[in-house]
Structures are given as C-alpha cells and as structure tokens.
Design a protein around this motif. Structure first.
Motif: not given
Ligand code: SF4
Length: 492
Positions: A104, A106, A108, A110-111, A113-114, A150, A229, A374
C-alpha cells in the motif's frame, strides 16, 4: 503524474455543485443541534415512516440520533427489528473476505498495512495462491467473496480484473459429488477512474465497496496524511464514478471511532441521499466497522471517539430505521455476542470462517502461523458453527447470489426491496442454497437443526398466497427436488 492528477481533478469536478461537494458540515451540525429535544410523539411518527419502508430525511435521522430516553431507545430497537423482518424476514447472507495483497502506498493512521509499518512480508497473491485461497473458502461452503486490495500500482484495475477471472474460474468438488464455485465477487478497492471501473464491470463485479472512513474533513486529513487516499473528494465520488461506469451495486461505509459517531451516521445519510438524487439508486449496503486494535497503530486504541457497545447498537438501529431497504453488514471484527445483538436490530450480511492475513486461508489449511493482519478479528467461529447457531435461533443462512445474475440489481432491486417483493424471491433462493449447504458442507449437528428449519420454511412457502398467485410454487418444488438429487445453482 501531473497528467493523472489533472484527469482525477476532472473526474471529481463534474460532480461538484458550485464548487462544493455534498458533505456540508455546518448543515449536519445544524441538524444535529436543532433536533436535540423532540417529543416522544414526534419520534413515534418517524418510526411509522420506517415501518412503511420509507427512507428517512436527514432531519428525521438527526432526531433519532438525539434520543436520550433509554425506554424510547428500547422501542426503537423493537421497531428496527420489525422493519428488518418485513424486508429481510429471518435470512442472513454470508460472504468470505479474501485479502489479495498488503502492498500500500498510503499511510492511514488506523491501518496495519500502512506503508510505514514494518511487516514480515509485503506481497500480492499470485494466480496460483489465489486459487488455493478460493479452494479453501469454497471448502467451507461459501459462494460469495469480497476481495480486498490495498492501494498500489501492483494491485491496479488490471490485477483486480485478472484476480476476479481466476476466482470465478475455480471449481471444487463437494462431498455430494457436485461442483462448487464462487458465484459473486464483491470488490473492496481504492477509488478508480471510470475506465478502470468499466473493466471490473466487464469481468462481473457484484458490489463495489469504498468506505469514506470519516466524512469529517479535518479528521480525514489528520488520519490520511499522505498518498492518494489523502484526497477526500477523489474518494467521496468513487461510487458516483462507479455508477457512471455502469456498476449499480455500490457500498458505502464509515470507520466508526475516528470522529463523532452521530456526525458519521449523518455523513452516510448524505451520501445515500446524493446517490439516490443523482442516480435513482441508494447504496446496496452500508458498513460500519469500528476501529479495532491494529498493529503499529496508536490511534486504533487511543482515539477519543472510540464507540462503545451500547452506542454501536444505536448506530445500527438508526441506520436500519433510516434506510429500511439497504443491506447492513456486520463483520467478524466484532465479537459473537455483539454480532448477535446487532443482527437482531438490523444487520443482514456477515462473514464467517474469516481470515484476513495475506494467504491466510491456505496457511490455516496447512496450520502455518499467520502474518500480521490489517486489524484484529473478534469472531473466530467457522461458517458451520455460525450456521448451526443461527439455525438454533430459527434464522436461515442464505448463500443466494441470484439477484445479481437475474438482473435484479440497482434500481430494480431497490424497488423490489421497498415493496418487500424481493424478499419473496430471496426466501425461495435462501431455501434452495441452504439445501445445497446442508448436503455439501454441514456437520451432522448443523444438518439436524437445518433440516427442521428448512421444513418450517417450506411449510411457510406452501401457505403463502403470493407464490401461488405468481405460479412460483411448482417451479420452486421442482428446483428443490433437483437440488436434493445433486443438481446445483438453480435459482428463481
Ligand atoms: Fe489505508 Fe487501505 Fe492502505 Fe490500509 S490498506 S493503509 S486502510 S489504503
């Protein structure tokens, strides 16, 4: 690139009105503030409207959200349960999530996987790996998958479309000798442009799901500091573009716990209203995951907006009352007892036997350790355990995917749901797919309970005038017999 950015801007601008999007924060605040002290009579009038299966206005939803009297909430729980019964009867639809990659771009907050998070392994599944995952999911009895990706160049629309083709192509023998395959693929993926969405439409997407996470702009900015995102509006209009690409089953959602839950419910309602206004169709489903502990995410445990169990039930209740004909999804993030509670007041779809690590189904089959996920899972029960539990409570598990394949989608399905007609087809298809499940996958104990339930359902069908009037009884019984003899995938 610069060109892509311009193109993206164009695809957003065409939906703006006077340069503004449809989330007017001051209006939401105003609605929530002005409706703080409604009389019991006023609330009961609103409940009558829900019982007539009509969508509520923003003003009415704000009134429900402001109810303080716990006795009145009890009444609202009861009405929500009745609304659900009228539209969906005692059916619950099941699906399995399949995570195809944890790459990913991004960040985020809260995630798990960021991109800043150190994971043991970052990967996207190969075709062979996807096949293995799907074989495991099929072996549990699932027919419906939601694939999750992701946001990353390696999991672009082409990869998603190819994954879908692979998934639809997997066949697996069941113990009764029949062949099983995935009949509906829903997709949870990053916002795309119209061209890419058309590609997903071509390969048979069911529902396209994009959650806004939070509708509150300052919070959105705060929790999405970088990556694509970070663009609030690109995400906000993802489903508008899907509609324009011909995908008319779309799913919205918010991640509860990032900001004030009452505001988020209003945001979901604004989104629903705008889709209805422009396309004549509201969202097919609404999701309301709660922030759960995620590895390397401080926010996931420290946010001041975390939603407690009592308020969570209120969220589901208000949504059920506000959009009576829209499916509400409760995932295995939540513990079994919470799931039960909210199923009663309105949820219609859930997952089971869930694994959300990358390649985790195959690892489970070979009892290997799973990688980091995640977020954390709350309900670890297998599909068979949940089906049994529900059968014990006289609730039927439906594996039906007929609506989408008979063209009962979008506007058509909305009309049928509003008039409670779709439910009649669903009842028949639920029984047919339940028969398949009992014969192909159920444990002895589940089968025993399931047989009693299925008989009760058939008795109800036989008595119901609607089926006689529309000549559906003969067809239904013929299909039921054929399925009992080993044929599969017959639907009405
Ligand atoms: Fe954000 Fe989705 Fe990537 Fe997690 S998997 S960091 S929620 S975009």
């Amino acid at each position: 690139s610069w060109m892509e950015q311009v193109k993206r801007q164009d695809e957003v601008d065409r939906y703006l009105i006077n340069g503004e999007d449809f989330i007017h924060e001051s209006e939401i605040r105003y609605q929530l503030d002005k409706n703080k002290s409604c009389s019991k009579d006023e609330i009961e009038q609103i409940l009558e409207k829900s019982l007539a299966i009509e969508r509520l206005s923003l003003d009415e939803t704000a009134k429900l959200l402001n109810v303080k009297d716990e006795n009145l909430w009890e009444e609202m729980y009861e009405v929500a349960a009745e609304v659900k019964k009228r539209v969906y009867d005692n059916r619950l639809v099941f699906f399995a999530p399949l995570y195809c990659g944890n790459l990913c771009i991004n960040s985020c907050k809260y995630c798990g996987f960021r991109k800043e998070n150190k994971l043991e392994e970052r990967k996207v599944l190969t075709k062979e790996e996807i096949k293995k995952e799907v074989e495991y999911i099929l072996s549990q009895g699932h027919k419906r998958i939601i694939v999750v990706f992701g946001e990353h160049p390696q999991t672009d629309a082409e990869y998603i479309a190819n994954s879908m083709k692979t998934i639809y192509g997997v066949n697996k023998r069941t113990r009764s000798g029949s062949t099983s395959r995935i009949r509906r693929i829903n997709v949870n993926a990053a916002p795309m442009n119209v061209e890419d969405l058309k590609l997903l439409k071509e390969v048979g997407i069911g529902t396209y799901q994009v959650f806004q996470e939070t509708y509150h702009k300052a919070t959105y900015k705060e929790v999405h500091p970088s990556g694509l995102k970070a663009d609030y509006r690109w995400r906000l209009y993802a489903l508008h573009r899907a509609m324009d690409a011909g995908i008319d089953d779309v799913a919205i959602g918010a991640l509860f716990g990032l900001y004030d839950w009452r505001f988020e419910v209003m945001g979901l309602m604004c989104h629903t209203e705008d889709l209805e206004k422009r396309f004549g169709i509201g969202p097919h489903t609404i999701s309301f995951p709660r922030l759960t502990p995620a590895s390397g995410s401080e926010l996931s445990t420290s946010s001041k907006y975390l939603v407690n169990d009592a308020d969570f039930k209120k969220i589901v209740t208000v949504l059920r009352l506000s959009v009576p004909y829209t499916g509400l999804i409760i995932t295995a993030r939540e513990k079994p007892e919470i799931r039960d509670d909210v199923i009663n007041v309105g949820c219609t779809q859930l997952d089971a036997s869930t694994k959300i690590g990358i390649g985790a189904y195959d690892k489970a089959a070979n009892s290997e350790k799973e990688d980091k996920q995640q977020f954390a899972i709350g309900d670890l029960r297998t599909l068979d355990e949940v089906v049994k539990y529900l059968a014990d409570n006289e609730k039927i598990t439906s594996f039906c995917t007929a609506g989408y394949r008979c063209g009962r989608t979008g506007e058509k399905i909305m009309k049928l749901l509003e008039s409670c007609t779709e439910g009649r087809f669903c009842k028949l298809n639920a029984i047919l797919t339940y028969r398949e499940y009992l014969d192909d996958y159920a444990s002895e104990e589940t089968k025993e309970l399931g047989e009693k339930l299925i008989q009760k359902e058939i008795d109800e069908v036989n008595k119901e005038e609607f089926y006689q009037k529309h000549n559906l009884l003969v067809m239904f019984h013929e299909y039921y017999e054929r399925i009992a003899k080993g044929e599969r995938d017959l639907f009405i």
